[in-house]
Design an enzyme around this catalytic site. Sequence first.
Site, short mmCIF file in Angstrom:
data_model
loop_
_atom_site.label_atom_id
_atom_site.label_comp_id
_atom_site.label_asym_id
_atom_site.label_seq_id
_atom_site.Cartn_x
_atom_site.Cartn_y
_atom_site.Cartn_z
N LYS A 160 10.21 92.43 27.00
CA LYS A 160 10.54 92.78 28.38
C LYS A 160 9.69 91.99 29.35
O LYS A 160 8.47 91.92 29.20
CB LYS A 160 10.35 94.29 28.60
CG LYS A 160 10.83 94.75 29.97
CD LYS A 160 10.88 96.27 30.05
CE LYS A 160 11.32 96.75 31.42
NZ LYS A 160 12.67 96.25 31.80
N HIS B 195 7.95 99.87 26.50
CA HIS B 195 9.11 99.02 26.19
C HIS B 195 8.73 97.98 25.14
O HIS B 195 7.55 97.79 24.85
CB HIS B 195 9.63 98.33 27.45
CG HIS B 195 10.47 99.21 28.32
ND1 HIS B 195 9.92 100.03 29.28
CD2 HIS B 195 11.81 99.41 28.38
CE1 HIS B 195 10.90 100.69 29.90
NE2 HIS B 195 12.05 100.33 29.37
#
Length: 267
Positions: A159, A155
Amino acid sequence: MIKVAVNGAAGRMGGRLITAIKETEGLQLTGALEHVESPMLGEDAGTTAGCGALNVPISSDLDAVLQATDILIDFTFPEVSLRNLEACARLGKGLVIGSTGFTPEQRARVDELAQTIPVVLAPNMSVGVNACFKLLKEAARILGDDFDVEIVELHHNKKKDSPSGTAVRMGEIVADALGRDYNECAVYHREGMCGARTHEEIGMQTVRGGDIVGEHTVYFIGMGERIEISHRAMSRDMFARGAVRAAAWLAGKAPGLYDMQDILGLK
């Protein structure tokens, strides 16, 4: 016409959600929420999202927005989603939650409040990811204990939770299909002389960097062969489309806790 509001309206995901609502027949954006210190308060939600004026100002007044709304969509953080869930329960409104990183205690509170209103809680709203969930269950059932399982997720560098809610759900599905307890068999860290891999463990590796929207791969590794089930997100639009689909489906449903497997008829 189903009336939908979006929390976190000025964020990247909020903008995608607002655009998806505008483009979906049968749905109407009736509210857009941001925190009380947001510089975007009072701005038109559609203009902020880049999809044209919608005559819906961004507000911090949760109760006022919910009064004019059937379903609230929330992609923020667990503590924020829980506060919104309590307000929705008090006012009898449905809620679609895309937030991840809930603690067991927070999740128990979601379960409790979902007894009074319809709630969709899914770690990933993507139709493709939910198809992967179904495939993982079948793959684990077929392959059984002869294959080691490792999960790798990637990600963007903003995040906050790790591993991702999607990766955890993938691990839970595989563990359940294999008759294991995910909380006991998940391994998040290996370093140094940590010993040979146990037969039961499910490895979980996390990568963070740049602007990666989201990638997940589950490896079933046997002797002389390997199966990989992967999903790669190219944009956040798929999450928004899934959440909007969930909101349309949730309208008029009985109280209870649902997920995307319910919405897609995969159970």
